[in-house]
Design an enzyme around this catalytic site. Structure first.
Site, mmCIF file in Angstrom:
data_model
loop_
_atom_site.group_PDB
_atom_site.id
_atom_site.type_symbol
_atom_site.label_atom_id
_atom_site.label_comp_id
_atom_site.label_asym_id
_atom_site.label_seq_id
_atom_site.Cartn_x
_atom_site.Cartn_y
_atom_site.Cartn_z
ATOM 1 N N TYR A 101 17.890 7.826 4.395
ATOM 2 C CA TYR A 101 18.697 6.489 3.999
ATOM 3 C C TYR A 101 18.994 6.788 1.749
ATOM 4 C CZ TYR A 101 18.289 2.207 1.208
ATOM 5 O OH TYR A 101 18.260 1.427 0.318
ATOM 6 N N GLU A 189 25.074 2.418 -2.069
ATOM 7 C CA GLU A 189 23.989 2.961 -0.788
ATOM 8 C C GLU A 189 24.904 3.404 0.568
ATOM 9 O OE1 GLU A 189 20.864 -0.629 1.014
ATOM 10 O OE2 GLU A 189 22.210 -0.266 2.425
#
Ligand code: GDP
Ligand code: MN
Length: 383
Positions: A101, A189
């Site tokens: 992530y 993101e």
């Protein structure tokens, strides 16, 4: 403005962040065509602006055209947390060794950017954040000095990424920061950012929120606007550069400034009416802007009366009044209007408005009186 995944990936690609080749599709046959172009196997992905598509059945692997047809037919029309899927993104599938992530976002409290990296990316990131927040390494980035390779390395090491992935992730982080900073985003993101079995680092998802305040220096963002998602009134307003909010009552509201527009809605509610919409015409309201605003309000079939609430500051009362008069010449307004004009040169403005047929327009000195009149003209207060 939030981007769809496929738009976010287009944005990433401009900064050299590795993404897969693919195409958008609004029908099953378009999905097959996109898959043929991308090369099998492919992944068929719902384009909706909400997370958790994978868990909701909105992300499916397909080995051939028959499977693409099956999945595309299932996913189009699927309701994912209230978002109905109308568009798909079909890309060449990637082999995954590990899922990470990575993100940059604004930490308003800290007056800094916040970088986050985790070795435990993928569809369970929310659970990781809740149950094991330590598994996400965070680093504040001073917007004045920026983000450099040293910081990227520190993050990657703290996140405990394996040696093989570090170089690639550091590179992606530097590019992602450029995308965030130069690209004027509030959020970028990547989840998952994957490591492939052959050691490449690759973005499999993209979440991008652009900073609308920077839109003036990004004419290319127009291509991202999902005009189809707006209703007809919002489309017309936007095409004229006005801020419009559609509601479902009967009083159309024009005010200068978002704050005043919202308190006007409150006052209309307070006297028993209900706003059909509100339109913020901003600071420098001239005749042109007023005519455009009236045109938008006039096109709303819900509107029974129009309440124009202007507190003059930079916007001068007589300019507003001239604007209303000019607008009446240009637009055939179907509903009666009530004007409350206060502030700079309000007196001169009201003087000008006396020249308008009182059957079409009346002036009231206070917001409350004007609201009562507008509600009465719209057919009276709710019972
Ligand atoms: P989200 O659920 O809305 O976040 O959608 P994602 O785009 O993140 O996809 C969800 C999951 O699908 C990912 O975490 C991956 O595990 C899987 N996935 C997505 N693309 C691929 C792909 O190209 N290959 C493989 N094997 N899995 C994928
Ligand atoms: Mn994701």
């Amino acid at each position: 403005m939030d981007l769809f995944e496929y738009q976010g990936k287009q944005y990433f690609a401009r900064y050299g962040i590795p993404v897969s080749a693919g195409g958008v599709a609004d029908t099953v046959e378009e999905a097959v065509a996109a898959a043929e172009a991308a090369g099998y196997p492919v992944v068929v992905k719902a384009q909706v602006q909400v997370g958790g598509r994978g868990k909701a059945g909105g992300v499916k692997l397909a080995a051939d055209a028959a499977e693409v047809r099956l999945h595309a037919a299932d996913i189009i029309g699927l309701d994912i947390k209230g978002h109905v899927v109308r568009r798909l993104w079909v890309e060449h599938a990637t082999d995954i060794a590990e899922e990470y992530y990575a993100s940059f976002t604004l930490d308003r409290g800290a007056k800094a950017h916040l970088a986050m990296v985790s070795a435990r990316g993928g569809v369970e990131i929310e659970t990781v954040a809740d149950e094991d927040p330590e598994a996400i390494s965070r680093l504040h980035v001073d917007p004045a000095t920026g983000f450099d390779e040293r910081q990227a390395r520190e993050l990657v090491e703290r996140a405990g990424l394996p040696e093989v992935a570090r170089e690639g992730v550091v590179e992606v982080l530097e590019k992602l920061y450029r995308c965030y900073e130069e690209g004027d985003a509030d959020l970028v993101e990547i989840n998952p950012l994957v490591l492939t079995p052959d050691g490449r680092v690759h973005a499999l998802d993209a979440k991008v929120t652009l900073d609308d305040n920077a839109a003036f220096r990004h004419p290319e963002w127009d291509a991202f606007r999902d005009i189809d998602e707006l209703d007809e009134r919002e489309r017309l307003a936007r095409s004229k550069g006005l801020q419009y909010v559609g509601l479902d009552g009967t009083v159309g509201i024009i005010a200068n400034g978002a704050g005043l527009a919202m308190s006007t809605c409150d006052v209309v509610n307070q006297v028993g009416g209900s706003p059909a919409n509100f339109l913020d015409i901003g600071g420098g309201a001239n005749a042109e802007v007023m005519a455009n605003a009236l045109e938008v309000i006039n096109s709303d079939p819900l509107v029974r009366s129009i309440f124009i609430n202007i507190f003059g500051g930079i916007t001068r009362g007589e300019e507003v009044a001239k604007g209303i008069v000019a607008a009446l010449e240009r637009v055939d307004i179907g509903s009666p209007m009530v004007v409350r004009l206060d502030g700079t040169n309000a007196e001169e403005g009201r003087e000008i408005l006396l020249g308008v047929d009182p059957g079409r327009l009346v002036s009231r000195p206070t917001m409350l009186e004007a609201a009562r009149e507008a509600v009465a003209l719209a057919g009276g207060a709710r019972r």
